[in-house]
Motif scaffolding. Structure first.
Motif, PDB file in Angstrom:
ATOM      1  N   GLU A   1      43.958   2.671  36.347  1.00 16.68           N
ATOM      2  CA  GLU A   1      42.526   3.189  36.133  1.00 16.68           C
ATOM      3  C   GLU A   1      42.757   4.644  35.936  1.00 16.68           C
ATOM      4  OE1 GLU A   1      38.583   3.122  38.982  1.00 16.68           O
ATOM      5  OE2 GLU A   1      40.421   2.050  39.656  1.00 16.68           O
ATOM      6  N   LYS A   2      43.561   5.461  36.591  1.00 13.91           N
ATOM      7  CA  LYS A   2      43.853   6.905  36.438  1.00 13.91           C
ATOM      8  C   LYS A   2      45.259   6.998  35.976  1.00 13.91           C
ATOM      9  CE  LYS A   2      42.476   8.387  40.339  1.00 13.91           C
ATOM     10  NZ  LYS A   2      41.928   9.310  41.560  1.00 13.91           N
ATOM     11  N   PRO A   3      45.418   6.933  34.532  1.00 13.91           N
ATOM     12  CA  PRO A   3      46.774   7.013  34.113  1.00 13.91           C
ATOM     13  C   PRO A   3      47.575   8.416  34.455  1.00 13.91           C
ATOM     14  CG  PRO A   3      45.716   6.220  32.449  1.00 13.91           C
ATOM     15  CD  PRO A   3      44.462   6.703  33.510  1.00 13.91           C
ATOM     16  N   THR A   4      48.694   8.169  34.564  1.00 12.75           N
ATOM     17  CA  THR A   4      49.646   9.479  35.047  1.00 12.75           C
ATOM     18  C   THR A   4      49.317  10.932  34.080  1.00 12.75           C
ATOM     19  OG1 THR A   4      51.409   8.207  35.640  1.00 12.75           O
ATOM     20  CG2 THR A   4      51.900  10.319  34.906  1.00 12.75           C
ATOM     21  N   LYS A   5      49.132  11.959  34.862  1.00 17.75           N
ATOM     22  CA  LYS A   5      48.967  13.202  34.173  1.00 17.75           C
ATOM     23  C   LYS A   5      50.108  13.830  33.673  1.00 17.75           C
ATOM     24  CE  LYS A   5      47.695  17.943  35.782  1.00 17.75           C
ATOM     25  NZ  LYS A   5      47.231  18.695  36.857  1.00 17.75           N
ATOM     26  N   ALA A   6      51.064  13.932  34.592  1.00 17.36           N
ATOM     27  CA  ALA A   6      52.389  14.346  34.115  1.00 17.36           C
ATOM     28  C   ALA A   6      53.769  13.819  34.657  1.00 17.36           C
ATOM     29  CB  ALA A   6      52.349  15.952  34.358  1.00 17.36           C
ATOM     30  N   VAL A   7      54.725  13.946  34.065  1.00 19.41           N
ATOM     31  CA  VAL A   7      55.967  13.415  34.707  1.00 19.41           C
ATOM     32  C   VAL A   7      56.935  14.239  34.743  1.00 19.41           C
ATOM     33  CG1 VAL A   7      57.941  11.601  34.329  1.00 19.41           C
ATOM     34  CG2 VAL A   7      55.403  11.252  33.670  1.00 19.41           C
ATOM     35  N   ILE A   8      57.890  14.440  35.871  1.00 21.58           N
ATOM     36  CA  ILE A   8      58.855  15.220  35.854  1.00 21.58           C
ATOM     37  C   ILE A   8      60.027  14.532  35.928  1.00 21.58           C
ATOM     38  CG2 ILE A   8      59.930  17.043  37.128  1.00 21.58           C
ATOM     39  CD1 ILE A   8      56.271  16.659  37.466  1.00 21.58           C
ATOM     40  N   LEU A   9      60.951  14.381  35.147  1.00 17.23           N
ATOM     41  CA  LEU A   9      62.201  13.438  34.925  1.00 17.23           C
ATOM     42  C   LEU A   9      63.447  14.450  35.135  1.00 17.23           C
ATOM     43  CD1 LEU A   9      62.999  10.667  34.758  1.00 17.23           C
ATOM     44  CD2 LEU A   9      63.161  11.198  32.267  1.00 17.23           C
ATOM     45  N   LYS A  10      64.348  13.901  36.003  1.00 13.12           N
ATOM     46  CA  LYS A  10      65.480  14.995  36.245  1.00 13.12           C
ATOM     47  C   LYS A  10      66.624  13.911  35.999  1.00 13.12           C
ATOM     48  CE  LYS A  10      68.452  16.652  40.055  1.00 13.12           C
ATOM     49  NZ  LYS A  10      68.594  16.491  41.247  1.00 13.12           N
ATOM     50  N   SER A  11      67.629  14.618  35.550  1.00 13.19           N
ATOM     51  CA  SER A  11      68.970  13.708  35.016  1.00 13.19           C
ATOM     52  C   SER A  11      69.865  13.842  36.142  1.00 13.19           C
ATOM     53  CB  SER A  11      69.623  14.183  33.550  1.00 13.19           C
ATOM     54  OG  SER A  11      69.825  15.334  33.525  1.00 13.19           O
ATOM     55  N   ILE A  12      70.480  12.624  36.470  1.00 10.78           N
ATOM     56  CA  ILE A  12      71.500  12.724  37.536  1.00 10.78           C
ATOM     57  C   ILE A  12      72.857  12.372  36.895  1.00 10.78           C
ATOM     58  CG2 ILE A  12      72.404  11.794  39.717  1.00 10.78           C
ATOM     59  CD1 ILE A  12      69.494  11.462  40.562  1.00 10.78           C
TER      60      ILE A  12
END
Length: 276
Positions: A103-114
């Protein structure tokens, strides 16, 4: 000193000279301004702890938990995305805007590589503001006041191919309807808000015409001149404006190349608003 290296003419920039553990209002304002300008920004050599990852993401707003995938036990907002060494698929394959079915799609994504394979697993991003701007006027006029249905596809879509991804118990499929043309709430820019993975039909349109127009839009959104590509290294961070971009996690894990290696990423998503 902050250094900004553009990844393409369409979007994307690799940033150096910013410490992501600094969650002061002043530092966040700098980061957010860069994000709004470039749509997706990348930082290398940022070994954030889970606590620091959460602290950074929380500056953007309330954090989401995924509809289907269980987060880390101590940090339920963090989804650990794991491709096992023998798996040839990758979570996030195919062009999409994260959870556009919400209903409220994601605003931002913070993706970290491990953990990153020696080759393969890059991520490509596409600018949906440019996608709208470069559409033919005839197509714009046909769709600018229309809405489209976005389907979640059910839990199996997110879990069945990935042995290390755990369900949170929900397997149901659901959908929501959003405007095809949305307006960015911070910049006022116009955005083409449909995507190949989750958008299923245009409301109030004949099914064949809907299918034809959506397929045209999906091909247009994937134009190479709208994209940038990022090659991951360990302890890299990507932050993208999920309202303005789509992305595609490339599963080029072929024998004698990326296949046989594990890929591990930590993802946090920030709750968005109702598309307008």
């Amino acid at each position: 000193m902050i250094d900004v290296k553009l990844l393409s003419g369409a979007l994307g920039a690799e940033i150096s000279g910013i410490d992501l553990t600094d969650v002061s209002d002043e530092n966040f304002k700098t980061i957010n301004n860069l994000l709004l300008e470039h749509k997706v920004i990348f930082f290398r050599n940022q070994p954030l702890t889970s606590e620091q990852h959460v602290a950074l993401a929380s500056k953007f707003g309330p954090l989401e938990t995924h509809a289907y995938v269980r987060g880390l036990s101590e940090f339920p907002e963090i989804i650990r995305i794991i491709k096992k060494p023998e798996e040839k698929t990758q979570w996030g394959e195919g062009w999409h805007s994260d959870v556009s079915y919400n209903e409220k799609p994601t605003k931002a994504v913070i993706l970290k590589s491990i953990k990153i394979p020696p080759v393969g697993g890059d991520t490509v991003f596409s600018n949906m503001e440019l996608a709208w701007e470069t559409l033919e006027e005839e197509v714009k006029n046909k769709i600018k006041n229309k809405k489209a249905v976005h389907s979640s596809l059910g839990g199996g879509f997110f879990l069945d191919k990935y042995k290390a991804m755990q369900s949170n118990g929900n397997m149901d499929e659901y959908s929501n309807t959003h405007p095809i043309l949305r307006t960015h709430p911070e910049t006022g820019k116009k955005i083409l808000f449909v995507n190949w993975t989750y958008t299923k039909e245009i409301v109030g349109m004949d099914k064949e015409e809907s299918k034809e127009i959506l397929n045209y839009l999906f091909e247009h959104q994937a134009r190479l001149d709208l994209t940038c590509r990022f090659k991951w290294t360990e302890n890299a961070i990507a932050i993208w404006d999920n309202r303005s971009v789509q992305h595609y996690a490339i599963a080029d894990f072929y024998p004698n190349k990326g296949l046989g290696f594990e890929r591990v990423m930590d993802r946090i998503a920030v709750e968005g608003d109702h598309p307008q």
